[in-house]
Design an enzyme around this catalytic site. Sequence first.
Site, PDB file in Angstrom:
ATOM      1  N   PHE A 150       0.905  -1.069   0.009  1.00 28.80           N
ATOM      2  CA  PHE A 150      -0.048  -0.030  -0.006  1.00 28.80           C
ATOM      3  C   PHE A 150       0.965   1.298  -0.058  1.00 28.80           C
ATOM      4  O   PHE A 150       1.634   1.361   0.947  1.00 28.80           O
ATOM      5  CB  PHE A 150      -0.775  -0.063   1.204  1.00 28.80           C
ATOM      6  CG  PHE A 150      -1.990   1.131   1.082  1.00 28.80           C
ATOM      7  CD1 PHE A 150      -3.234   0.733   0.629  1.00 28.80           C
ATOM      8  CD2 PHE A 150      -1.625   2.349   1.444  1.00 28.80           C
ATOM      9  CE1 PHE A 150      -4.200   1.975   0.371  1.00 28.80           C
ATOM     10  CE2 PHE A 150      -2.634   3.531   1.345  1.00 28.80           C
ATOM     11  CZ  PHE A 150      -4.026   3.104   0.856  1.00 28.80           C
ATOM     12  N   ASP A 235       9.406   2.879   1.443  1.00 25.15           N
ATOM     13  CA  ASP A 235       8.437   3.719   1.808  1.00 25.15           C
ATOM     14  C   ASP A 235       8.092   3.539   3.447  1.00 25.15           C
ATOM     15  O   ASP A 235       7.708   2.436   3.875  1.00 25.15           O
ATOM     16  CB  ASP A 235       7.155   3.040   0.978  1.00 25.15           C
ATOM     17  CG  ASP A 235       5.748   4.080   1.416  1.00 25.15           C
ATOM     18  OD1 ASP A 235       5.680   4.573   2.438  1.00 25.15           O
ATOM     19  OD2 ASP A 235       4.763   3.823   0.724  1.00 25.15           O
ATOM     20  N   LYS A 264       2.659  11.067   7.278  1.00 24.24           N
ATOM     21  CA  LYS A 264       1.885  10.725   8.174  1.00 24.24           C
ATOM     22  C   LYS A 264       2.533  11.529   9.604  1.00 24.24           C
ATOM     23  O   LYS A 264       1.994  12.564   9.854  1.00 24.24           O
ATOM     24  CB  LYS A 264       1.865   9.317   8.722  1.00 24.24           C
ATOM     25  CG  LYS A 264       0.917   8.397   7.393  1.00 24.24           C
ATOM     26  CD  LYS A 264       0.676   7.127   7.806  1.00 24.24           C
ATOM     27  CE  LYS A 264       0.163   6.157   6.909  1.00 24.24           C
ATOM     28  NZ  LYS A 264      -1.286   6.190   6.810  1.00 24.24           N
TER      29      LYS A 264
HETATM   30  C1  PLP Z   1       3.313   2.910   3.543  1.00 24.70           C
HETATM   31  C2  PLP Z   1       2.296   3.830   2.986  1.00 24.70           C
HETATM   32  N1  PLP Z   1       2.484   4.612   2.060  1.00 24.70           N
HETATM   33  C3  PLP Z   1       1.705   5.706   1.673  1.00 24.70           C
HETATM   34  C4  PLP Z   1       0.826   5.912   2.127  1.00 24.70           C
HETATM   35  C5  PLP Z   1      -0.042   7.093   1.604  1.00 24.70           C
HETATM   36  O1  PLP Z   1      -0.219   8.000   2.331  1.00 24.70           O
HETATM   37  P1  PLP Z   1      -1.373   9.349   2.453  1.00 24.70           P
HETATM   38  O2  PLP Z   1      -2.699   8.532   2.871  1.00 24.70           O
HETATM   39  O3  PLP Z   1      -0.896  10.347   3.375  1.00 24.70           O
HETATM   40  O4  PLP Z   1      -1.446   9.554   0.720  1.00 24.70           O
HETATM   41  C6  PLP Z   1       0.280   5.011   3.217  1.00 24.70           C
HETATM   42  C7  PLP Z   1      -1.075   5.404   3.730  1.00 24.70           C
HETATM   43  O5  PLP Z   1      -1.498   4.509   4.653  1.00 24.70           O
HETATM   44  C8  PLP Z   1       1.024   4.154   3.787  1.00 24.70           C
HETATM   45  O6  PLP Z   1       0.688   3.534   4.671  1.00 24.70           O
END
Ligand code: PLP
Length: 459
Positions: A150, A235, A264
């Site tokens: 994700f 990520d 986040k």
């Molecule tokens: C690992 C990871 N990458 C990217 C994102 C996307 O972030 P955002 O919701 O701020 O766009 C999330 C969101 O849950 C995430 O957990």
Amino acid sequence: MTIDIAALFDTHESERYSLHTRRLNEQMVRVLRTIGYDVAFRRGHGQYLYDRNEARYLDLLSGFGVFALGRNHPAIRAALKSVLDADLPNLVQMDVSTLAGILAERLLALVPHLDKVFFANSGAEAVEAAIKFARAATGRAGIVYCSHAFHGLTYGALSLNGDETFRQGFEPLLPDCIRIPFNDLVALEQALSLRRVAAFIVEPIQGKGVILPDEGYLKGAEHLCRRYDTLFIADEIQTGIGRTGRFLAGEHWGIEPDMVLLAKALSGGHVPVGAVLMRKRIYDKVFNRMDRAVVHGSTFAKNDLAMAAGIATLEVLKAERIPENAARTGERLVRELSALWANYELLKDVRGKGLMIGVEFGAPSSLKLKASWNMLETASKGLFCQLITIPLFKEHKILTQVAGHGSHTVKLLPPLIINDEDCGWIVRAFDDVIADSHRAGAVWTLGKTLVGHALRPGA
Ligand SMILES: Cc1ncc(COP(=O)(O)O)c(C=O)c1O
């Protein structure tokens, strides 16, 4: 003129569900009502939420990981107020931001093998930037990602999403995105060996399902990326900023990715922000001439409130030894929740690092429970977890989530400031709710009701 937002909240609080039904996402209201989460939270403080009757809830969701420091941390609020009181020039655009310079310097001091920062407004925007930087820096199109991954829900990020449920209805997505299984170095080498791949992007611990890397996987992936001149992107949007007991989760496995993505928790829970930390040689491939000084960016990126929230978050992280608390309380929770395993046939695994923990359930061995389990599984894979999360909320005032579509794992992602009393609360509640789920009684009746509503597990 004074606009009293608190008074506005108070006068309209009781209309929230009808407002959303009428003007926003009606399905979300239906979900909340069906599972009994429609308690109308009124305020938040630290790791706790309070409903309109002042009942206290322990939040193990932390706004999908943004409230690492808890809600409304006084130091973050003070930093934001000081920005507002200072009449700063903010977003001049034909200038460079002082606060962004400070935050970039401080982030890179914590990730010393990287040299440059690109700021964005969210996690997904950081992912979009990473894709563009990777393609521009390598002259290649391919991006390799993992099943169950994700990375956000904008088009580029969605093209790297390892779950069909999110993708369906939105195709066609970005071309040249290649999915491989997580924890599979053979598949990774196969994908990279054609030398057409710009980057391999991976969450050090996958958020969907709370899937941990095998020992040697991340380091092995790093080696393969080097061998095939592919950029290695971690990520850390969910795992970073102390969540797993270290500033970055990658530190547990000694990796040095070419790009690290943050968002986040960097926001302090108040002002959206995203950041891509990377090597200078990658950055310089995009911003390589004066006429390309604005070739990628976003209007609100580097805004003073976001930068101040980031600076304050890093200060609090250090001053309050937040990663250390995450490591200690996380270890205790995994140990004590794992100890329940011997008593319950439906409990299959407890795993995690720091305060990113998965409690996994699976098919029972006894005939008595098998029929009910199969009924739920046939109706909707993963529905069983709602029989854990709903009573955790209703009876124990603990807010949790299921770790993904069709998942059998309940996920704990609390603020990193939880204490020993909270740990006791969590373990007692899980013990009680899991015990009930083995009694083929009220909980299974709830299961039948959910099957009736054809309710599927959430995000
Ligand atoms: C690992 C990871 N990458 C990217 C994102 C996307 O972030 P955002 O919701 O701020 O766009 C999330 C969101 O849950 C995430 O957990």
